[in-house]
Design a protein around this motif. Structure first.
Motif, PDB file in Angstrom:
ATOM      1  N   VAL A 237      -2.636   8.221 -17.190  1.00 26.21           N
ATOM      2  CA  VAL A 237      -1.569   8.308 -16.184  1.00 26.21           C
ATOM      3  C   VAL A 237      -2.003   9.169 -14.999  1.00 26.21           C
ATOM      4  N   VAL A 238      -2.619  10.302 -15.286  1.00 26.22           N
ATOM      5  CA  VAL A 238      -3.055  11.188 -14.205  1.00 26.22           C
ATOM      6  C   VAL A 238      -4.128  10.515 -13.353  1.00 26.22           C
ATOM      7  N   ILE A 239      -5.095   9.885 -13.995  1.00 28.26           N
ATOM      8  CA  ILE A 239      -6.184   9.253 -13.243  1.00 28.26           C
ATOM      9  C   ILE A 239      -5.661   8.098 -12.399  1.00 28.26           C
ATOM     10  N   VAL A 240      -4.757   7.296 -12.954  1.00 27.64           N
ATOM     11  CA  VAL A 240      -4.174   6.197 -12.184  1.00 27.64           C
ATOM     12  C   VAL A 240      -3.390   6.747 -10.993  1.00 27.64           C
ATOM     13  N   GLY A 241      -2.599   7.797 -11.218  1.00 30.04           N
ATOM     14  CA  GLY A 241      -1.843   8.393 -10.127  1.00 30.04           C
ATOM     15  C   GLY A 241      -2.738   8.922  -9.021  1.00 30.04           C
ATOM     16  N   VAL A 242      -3.812   9.600  -9.387  1.00 27.59           N
ATOM     17  CA  VAL A 242      -4.741  10.142  -8.394  1.00 27.59           C
ATOM     18  C   VAL A 242      -5.411   9.013  -7.620  1.00 27.59           C
ATOM     19  N   GLN A 243      -5.801   7.953  -8.312  1.00 26.93           N
ATOM     20  CA  GLN A 243      -6.463   6.836  -7.636  1.00 26.93           C
ATOM     21  C   GLN A 243      -5.524   6.127  -6.672  1.00 26.93           C
ATOM     22  N   LEU A 244      -4.266   5.956  -7.057  1.00 27.59           N
ATOM     23  CA  LEU A 244      -3.308   5.327  -6.149  1.00 27.59           C
ATOM     24  C   LEU A 244      -3.096   6.164  -4.897  1.00 27.59           C
ATOM     25  N   VAL A 245      -2.957   7.463  -5.085  1.00 27.88           N
ATOM     26  CA  VAL A 245      -2.804   8.348  -3.935  1.00 27.88           C
ATOM     27  C   VAL A 245      -4.069   8.341  -3.082  1.00 27.88           C
ATOM     28  N   GLY A 246      -5.225   8.375  -3.731  1.00 27.37           N
ATOM     29  CA  GLY A 246      -6.480   8.350  -2.995  1.00 27.37           C
ATOM     30  C   GLY A 246      -6.665   7.071  -2.197  1.00 27.37           C
ATOM     31  N   ASP A 247      -6.306   5.930  -2.773  1.00 25.77           N
ATOM     32  CA  ASP A 247      -6.410   4.658  -2.056  1.00 25.77           C
ATOM     33  C   ASP A 247      -5.504   4.644  -0.832  1.00 25.77           C
TER      34      ASP A 247
ATOM     35  N   ARG B  93       0.813  -1.214   0.000  1.00 25.56           N
ATOM     36  CA  ARG B  93       0.000   0.000   0.000  1.00 25.56           C
ATOM     37  C   ARG B  93       0.847   1.265   0.000  1.00 25.56           C
ATOM     38  N   PRO B  94       1.874   1.379   0.878  1.00 29.80           N
ATOM     39  CA  PRO B  94       2.712   2.569   0.792  1.00 29.80           C
ATOM     40  C   PRO B  94       3.418   2.699  -0.548  1.00 29.80           C
ATOM     41  N   VAL B  95       3.834   1.564  -1.114  1.00 33.53           N
ATOM     42  CA  VAL B  95       4.505   1.612  -2.421  1.00 33.53           C
ATOM     43  C   VAL B  95       3.556   2.140  -3.483  1.00 33.53           C
ATOM     44  N   GLN B  96       2.308   1.711  -3.443  1.00 36.90           N
ATOM     45  CA  GLN B  96       1.323   2.204  -4.395  1.00 36.90           C
ATOM     46  C   GLN B  96       1.106   3.705  -4.234  1.00 36.90           C
ATOM     47  N   GLY B  97       1.040   4.157  -2.981  1.00 38.68           N
ATOM     48  CA  GLY B  97       0.877   5.585  -2.739  1.00 38.68           C
ATOM     49  C   GLY B  97       2.057   6.387  -3.265  1.00 38.68           C
TER      50      GLY B  97
ATOM     51  N   THR C 141       4.081   5.438  -5.654  1.00 39.70           N
ATOM     52  CA  THR C 141       4.031   5.370  -7.118  1.00 39.70           C
ATOM     53  C   THR C 141       3.065   6.401  -7.672  1.00 39.70           C
ATOM     54  N   GLY C 142       1.886   6.492  -7.082  1.00 35.75           N
ATOM     55  CA  GLY C 142       0.927   7.493  -7.524  1.00 35.75           C
ATOM     56  C   GLY C 142       1.443   8.900  -7.339  1.00 35.75           C
ATOM     57  N   GLY C 143       2.094   9.155  -6.206  1.00 38.74           N
ATOM     58  CA  GLY C 143       2.651  10.479  -5.972  1.00 38.74           C
ATOM     59  C   GLY C 143       3.737  10.844  -6.963  1.00 38.74           C
ATOM     60  N   VAL C 144       4.572   9.859  -7.310  1.00 36.20           N
ATOM     61  CA  VAL C 144       5.633  10.115  -8.293  1.00 36.20           C
ATOM     62  C   VAL C 144       5.026  10.424  -9.661  1.00 36.20           C
ATOM     63  N   LEU C 145       4.002   9.655 -10.053  1.00 35.45           N
ATOM     64  CA  LEU C 145       3.347   9.908 -11.340  1.00 35.45           C
ATOM     65  C   LEU C 145       2.782  11.324 -11.390  1.00 35.45           C
ATOM     66  N   LEU C 146       2.090  11.718 -10.326  1.00 39.36           N
ATOM     67  CA  LEU C 146       1.496  13.053 -10.304  1.00 39.36           C
ATOM     68  C   LEU C 146       2.555  14.143 -10.259  1.00 39.36           C
ATOM     69  N   ALA C 147       3.641  13.882  -9.540  1.00 39.87           N
ATOM     70  CA  ALA C 147       4.721  14.869  -9.470  1.00 39.87           C
ATOM     71  C   ALA C 147       5.359  15.079 -10.842  1.00 39.87           C
ATOM     72  N   VAL C 148       5.580  13.981 -11.563  1.00 41.53           N
ATOM     73  CA  VAL C 148       6.170  14.090 -12.902  1.00 41.53           C
ATOM     74  C   VAL C 148       5.245  14.864 -13.831  1.00 41.53           C
ATOM     75  N   VAL C 149       3.949  14.524 -13.790  1.00 44.97           N
ATOM     76  CA  VAL C 149       2.988  15.222 -14.641  1.00 44.97           C
ATOM     77  C   VAL C 149       2.938  16.708 -14.285  1.00 44.97           C
ATOM     78  N   ALA C 150       2.946  17.025 -12.984  1.00 41.73           N
ATOM     79  CA  ALA C 150       2.897  18.420 -12.562  1.00 41.73           C
ATOM     80  C   ALA C 150       4.126  19.191 -13.044  1.00 41.73           C
TER      81      ALA C 150
END
Length: 286
Positions: free
Chosen positions: A262-272, A18-22, A24-33
């Motif tokens: 990519v953005v939606i997957v990143g947001v969902q991982l962070v949200g989970d 679970r932390p790894v998924q979070g 991963t999602g944060g990294v995806l969103l950071a890259v996109v941002a």
């Protein structure tokens, strides 16, 4: 290995994932941002510049993601389109969150009339598909960023409202709230000092779901031609503009679609991860 031991090992593995998924999602969103905010510095071309001698060129060293039907660089348009789609969705999410929290607290502290009225309004809102509401409103209000943000916010406030109302009602019944009232604290002071801090974690989780919903709706409206208007790049509009050439020039639609996923997957991982962290089980494990 016994079944209880296997269950313990499986749960331990899930807790590690679970932390790894979070992350991963944060990294995806950071890259996109970073790439969208830095689009003026990163984009190799002006996203609006047309070059009719370079129409529908496939990905190459000169154009890493190819060009569209007007010879515009797809990479540049994806980067600048992200600024548009994410910016509009973020503002609409903030507006929807503020509306949801405000109405949820009002329903919890304003008396039965407000609670019933706002609850019925939320039920009506849920009965109307967001895309249908958006189509009707934009048909009368016309296109533009302000009407778009308003209609996106009006389509997405119910989730936050329901979460805020339920939790605020629970907090309002706690003994320490009654003690604060006896001590002379006003309703505004109680809401500010006790209710909002208690509701904030759940609202944060709801905001991730709201953002995903708003982003999908914004892209759908762009796909239908009712969102951000050309020539301003927008992911939904880019997917729509390339669908006619999908067989021979797949890159025009595929790359903005990938960015959206990519953005939606990143947001969902962070949200989970946030949902797990702020849950009762998550608090107990910490």
């Amino acid at each position: 290995m016994s079944a209880p031991v296997q269950a313990i090992d499986a749960r331990a593995g899930a807790n590690r994932r679970r932390p790894v998924q979070g992350v991963t999602g944060g990294v995806l969103l950071a890259v996109v941002a970073v790439v969208t905010l830095g689009a003026p510095l990163i984009a190799p071309y002006d996203p609006l510049t047309q070059d009719l001698t370079s129409v529908l060129r496939p990905p190459s060293a000169e154009h890493p993601l190819g060009t569209d039907q007007l010879g515009r660089d797809v990479l540049s348009r994806v980067l600048f389109g992200g600024r548009t789609a994410l910016g509009v969705s973020l503002v609409a999410t903030l507006v929807a969150t503020v509306i949801g929290v405000g109405l949820g607290v009002l329903a919890a502290f304003g008396g039965r009339w407000w609670d019933v009225t706002l609850g019925r309004l939320a039920d009506v809102q849920l009965a109307v598909p967001g895309i249908l509401l958006a189509l009707v409103v934009l048909a009368f209000a016309g296109s533009g960023l302000v009407p778009l943000v308003v209609v996106l916010a009006l389509s997405a406030w119910v989730l936050t409202f329901r979460i805020a109302r339920v939790h605020a009602t629970f907090v309002a019944g706690q003994p320490y709230i009654e003690a604060a009232r006896i001590a002379g604290a006003s309703t505004a002071a109680v809401v500010r000092r006790h209710v909002l801090p208690a509701v904030a974690p759940l609202v944060l989780v709801a905001a991730t779901l709201t953002f995903s919903t708003v982003l999908l709706l914004e892209s759908s409206l762009g796909f239908l031609g009712l969102g951000v208007q050309p020539p301003t790049p927008d992911w939904g509009e880019m997917v729509a503009s390339g669908q006619a050439q999908l067989a021979g020039a797949w890159w025009v639609s595929i790359f903005p679609g990938i960015a959206l996923v990519v953005v939606i997957v990143g947001v969902q991982l962070v949200g989970d991860r946030l949902a797990e962290r702020f849950s009762v089980q998550g608090r107990a494990e910490r």
